[in-house]
Design an enzyme around this catalytic site. Structure first.
Site, mmCIF file in Angstrom:
data_model
loop_
_atom_site.group_PDB
_atom_site.id
_atom_site.type_symbol
_atom_site.label_atom_id
_atom_site.label_comp_id
_atom_site.label_asym_id
_atom_site.label_seq_id
_atom_site.Cartn_x
_atom_site.Cartn_y
_atom_site.Cartn_z
ATOM 1 N N GLU A 1 -27.155 22.795 2.686
ATOM 2 C CA GLU A 1 -27.109 21.337 2.802
ATOM 3 C C GLU A 1 -28.280 20.788 3.606
ATOM 4 O O GLU A 1 -28.343 19.590 3.894
ATOM 5 C CB GLU A 1 -25.781 20.895 3.432
ATOM 6 C CG GLU A 1 -25.399 21.663 4.673
ATOM 7 C CD GLU A 1 -23.961 21.417 5.111
ATOM 8 O OE1 GLU A 1 -23.386 20.378 4.732
ATOM 9 O OE2 GLU A 1 -23.414 22.264 5.844
ATOM 10 N N CYS B 1 -20.004 22.227 -3.629
ATOM 11 C CA CYS B 1 -18.765 21.628 -3.132
ATOM 12 C C CYS B 1 -18.944 20.184 -2.685
ATOM 13 O O CYS B 1 -18.073 19.614 -2.048
ATOM 14 C CB CYS B 1 -18.182 22.449 -1.982
ATOM 15 S SG CYS B 1 -19.275 22.597 -0.554
ATOM 16 N N HIS C 1 0.825 -1.209 0.000
ATOM 17 C CA HIS C 1 0.000 0.000 0.000
ATOM 18 C C HIS C 1 0.857 1.256 0.000
ATOM 19 O O HIS C 1 0.447 2.298 -0.531
ATOM 20 C CB HIS C 1 -0.940 -0.018 1.204
ATOM 21 C CG HIS C 1 -2.141 -0.877 0.982
ATOM 22 N ND1 HIS C 1 -2.915 -1.382 1.997
ATOM 23 C CD2 HIS C 1 -2.710 -1.330 -0.174
ATOM 24 C CE1 HIS C 1 -3.902 -2.099 1.490
ATOM 25 N NE2 HIS C 1 -3.791 -2.082 0.177
ATOM 26 N N ASP D 1 -24.698 15.943 2.230
ATOM 27 C CA ASP D 1 -25.706 15.985 3.290
ATOM 28 C C ASP D 1 -27.087 16.308 2.725
ATOM 29 O O ASP D 1 -28.094 15.749 3.174
ATOM 30 C CB ASP D 1 -25.325 17.018 4.349
ATOM 31 C CG ASP D 1 -24.307 16.469 5.336
ATOM 32 O OD1 ASP D 1 -24.166 15.234 5.416
ATOM 33 O OD2 ASP D 1 -23.660 17.273 6.025
#
Length: 824
Positions: free
Chosen positions: A685, A756, A443, A709
């Site tokens: 939101e 956003c 990783h 949200d």
């Protein structure tokens, strides 16, 4: 095998019942007693911690049946169960059977290998023979039915074929476990003779299921069918894995005058060597008297580590993208693994080991299981286990890792780098990486590729002998290394490096061009960032500013909130990194779902509908006011904008603006400069904010729509809940109509409207967002080039027609199909 715990007010009685029951089965069943009080003046009583230790001492995944006498024994047992990890509580069953007769019946049934349901049934009916003999009529069987309803359910199985190229390695295993964790059912995975809990990250991963193999998944419980359906869908999607070509995994022959290693991340780097040496935290095993306190120490350290890993996940997602960030989702699940916690807990309670030693031993056992897997990819995941383990150990021992900040650009040399270390590297400071150990499938190598840092791994122990400051050159495409390259070699490598860098720059050049539709409409494209150092990467990918600066990184993972000066420094650093480009700073957005160690936020049943965002800030002025002062001070000489999150009402906006005005007056009185014309906006939101967007628009300078949200609130669907996750689709017309409504309200009031949320990162949806009238899009950094390309490929007329059509569709799936057909 099912185990039994006896709880009584009398220590002698509890011990006597255990002795009698044990004799009945010749010690075949694990039994434990928890009786009496440690207070010599009042020995009759019960102690929750003593009961917890008894449960721990015999805990079994097959189930623990607890029989109690009466009164406080029941209350104390219920309290003890509350201290157990959530994943263990479901396996502990408080039984209303009579203490003596029930215990004898239960152990006999348990010794026969019966499931917990049968053990409970036998205990609950233990008085029936006596009642029958005495002629007593009883409805005891109805109690059995009520008890069994808690532990029974349907059983559903399915065979799943492993089709993804690297098999069920860490990241797909993490997605599998995360999906299984959404259901109450007991879910197991079987490969040949090996069986694992589907809710244990390490057990699933260490099955070593490879491409072409088949596993059998069995779910038992009330939602078993739904669980199997969700896991089948995940398998059909290759467990969310992308089939990428594996990097080379063998060392190359040394180049003339050079050395050989394993090519891990492409590119050529030349620079001074810098050794990064990390010693594991010192751990000494010793016995402790208070095992409950020691478990709490470990539990706290794990909780802090989980918050840190979540921050790494968020940063990696912004810098590198979702695939690389999923490495840290796997880390979270490794750390939350119930089997790992059970092992550590039993070492503490049974051996009275200190938390650090118990944790170290449990981690070593899991790492050894990974190292024993034949598959090379899965063997490499042992490094991830040790990385997670050491993160917790450092909190237990108080030993910090060395800094990864360097005075000048370097070639970083190390024995091995953990994924956590690699994710925090700054490509501007680390020109290249050379490690003695490791492989291209680790990783750490994947993260180095994501960061664009050339790397050669597995180079050998000679790496430790390189003198600090010595010039080192590496070619991450071939695995070749040079120490003190001569002038001719150095000149050749520099030419190759320049060519490689020019190719990279050409690929990014298009991203630096403005996002302008074919008929001339310009959209501003920003980046979402979570730390000041992310601005450089954002600009390289073509960001025209920062549309969302998440400030939570300053407040999490610490014992006290940051002071004003620290915040000013962070905001100014980010602003200077943008070199005059705009930056929107969102005030602190925490609450019950993002705890602060130094502030009691309380426990909420649904933190997403609770005390968070602007609600939290308005009620914690000792946190809110210093942040506003810092943002205002940083705005002097920088195009900074301020944004309040989670706004639902006009009163919230006006209260926040009133506090801001007070602070502006204070700064002015103290002759401290700030930008008096700094723009102030809010995130949209919450559906309530959309409903009153026309009123809110008169109070602020801009809107920024947070679709993550907003989608969950509009659709009443948690994206983390597998059963309703499909509803949480930001492309659903219900969500898109609210976006359109918000844009219209903003424009009518003369303010600009941006977005956003994750939807802004979806290049497929970009023409639709243009058609909805958005002025600005801010997104994860790696998405910027594709989104800009999508803007240039459409016209406003085409985009508006597309948006109109999408708003009239019936589902998010239909909108997705509409967008997917654009290129056909």
């Amino acid at each position: 095998m099912v185990s039994i715990v006896i709880v009584s007010h009398s220590k002698q009685l509890a011990a006597g019942v255990v002795e009698l029951a044990s004799q009945m089965v010749q010690g075949q069943v694990a039994l434990a007693a928890a009786g009496g009080s440690d207070n010599p003046d009042n020995p009759i009583g019960t102690d929750a911690m003593q009961i917890l230790a008894a449960i721990d001492s015999v805990y079994s995944e097959d189930g623990v049946v607890v029989l109690m006498d009466l009164g406080s024994a029941i209350l104390s047992t219920e309290m003890a169960v509350e201290f157990l990890p959530l994943e263990q509580r479901a396996n502990v069953h408080l039984c209303a059977a009579p203490l003596v007769e029930g215990a004898i019946a239960a152990v006999v049934q348990a010794a026969a290998g019966s499931p917990v349901t049968a053990v409970i049934r036998e205990a609950m009916t233990a008085l029936l023979p006596k009642h029958s003999q005495l002629g007593v009529v009883d409805d005891q069987l109805s109690l059995v039915t009520g008890q069994l309803s808690l532990v029974t359910g349907q059983s559903v199985s399915v065979e799943l074929a492993i089709q993804n190229k690297l098999g069920l390695h860490a990241r797909p295993a993490a997605r599998f476990v995360s999906t299984a964790g959404q259901f109450q059912a007991d879910i197991t995975v079987q490969k040949g003779t090996l069986t694992a809990s589907a809710k244990s990250m390490n057990q699933v991963a260490t099955l070593g299921a490879r491409q072409g193999e088949t596993v059998t998944v069995t779910a038992v419980g009330p939602d078993a069918a739904a669980a199997i359906t969700a896991l089948k869908a995940l398998a059909a999607d290759n467990f969310g894995d992308k089939d990428e070509e594996m990097a080379a995994t063998t060392a190359v022959a040394p180049a003339p005058g050079g050395l050989g290693g394993i090519a891990a991340s492409p590119g050529i780097a030349i620079g001074p060597a810098f050794h990064y040496r990390v010693a594991p935290p010192p751990v000494t095993a010793h016995q402790v008297a208070d095992v409950a306190a020691e478990w709490r120490r470990l539990d706290t350290a794990v909780a802090i580590a989980l918050v840190e890993i979540q921050e790494l996940y968020a940063a990696a997602r912004q810098q590198m993208g979702a695939s690389e960030a999923d490495i840290f989702q796997a880390h979270q699940l490794m750390l939350q693994d119930p089997a790992l916690h059970q092992d550590a807990r039993q070492r503490i309670t049974r051996q009275q080991l200190n938390a650090a030693a118990a944790w170290q031993q449990a981690i070593d056992a899991v790492a050894a299981a990974y190292e024993a897997i034949p598959d090379e990819v899965m063997r490499a995941r042992a490094a991830d286990v040790r990385d997670v383990g050491q993160r917790v150990l450092r909190h237990l021992t108080g030993v910090a890792r060395p800094s990864l900040s360097f005075p000048a650009p370097v070639i970083l040399l190390a024995a091995e780098l953990t994924p956590s270390d690699t994710a925090q590297l700054d490509p501007a400071q680390v020109l290249g990486i050379v490690t003695a150990r490791g492989g291209a499938t680790s990783h750490s190598a994947i993260l180095a590729r994501g960061l664009g840092i050339p790397a050669v791994v597995g180079a050998g122990d000679w790496v430790a002998q390189v003198k600090g400051g010595q010039v080192v050159a590496l070619d991450g495409r071939t695995g070749q290394l040079w120490l003190k390259p001569n002038k001719s070699t150095l000149a050749d490598l520099q030419r190759q490096r320049d060519t490689w860098q020019q190719e990279r720059q050409a690929a990014r050049a298009a991203a630096q061009e403005p996002a302008q539709t074919a008929d001339g409409r310009r959209l501003e494209i920003g980046a979402n960032i979570g730390a000041p150092q992310e601005t450089a990467i954002a600009l390289q990918f073509g960001a025209e500013g920062v549309g969302l600066f998440r400030t939570e990184f300053l407040f999490l993972d610490r014992e006290a909130p940051p002071d004003e000066e620290e915040q000013v420094a962070a905001y100014v650093t980010a602003a200077e990194g943008l070199a005059g480009r705009p930056m929107i700073i969102r005030t602190l957005d925490v609450g019950g779902d993002k705890p602060l160690p130094y502030l009691d936020l309380g426990r909420e049943e649904n933190p997403f509908l609770g005390w968070r965002g602007i609600r939290f800030c308005l009620e914690t002025p000792h946190i809110f006011r210093p942040q506003l002062r810092a943002i205002l001070r940083a705005s002097h000489g920088h195009p900074i904008k301020l944004m309040f999150p989670m706004v639902s009402t006009l009163a919230e906006v006006r209260a926040a603006k009133a506090i801001l005005a007070e602070i502006q007056a204070e700064l002015q009185q103290a002759n401290i400069p700030y930008a008096a014309d700094m723009e102030v906006g809010i995130m949209i939101e919450v559906p309530a904010a959309v409903a009153i967007a026309d009123q809110l628009a008169r109070e602020v300078d801009f809107f920024s729509i947070g679709t993550n949200d907003l989608t969950q609130y509009v659709m009443a669907a948690d994206r983390g809940n597998a059963r309703v996750a499909a509803l949480a689709n930001a492309l659903h017309p219900a969500v898109l109509r609210l976006v359109k409504q918000t844009v219209q309200a903003g424009h009518a009031a003369g303010i600009w409207v941006g977005m956003c949320g994750e939807l802004a990162s979806n290049a497929l949806a970009t023409p639709l967002l243009v058609g909805l009238g958005l002025d600005e899009l801010s997104m994860a950094t790696p998405a910027i080039p594709a989104v800009k390309t999508a803007v240039r490929a459409t016209t406003v007329t085409q985009a508006e027609a597309l948006a109109e059509k999408a708003l009239g569709l019936e589902s998010g799936t239909a909108v997705t199909e509409l967008l997917g057909g654009l290129g056909n």
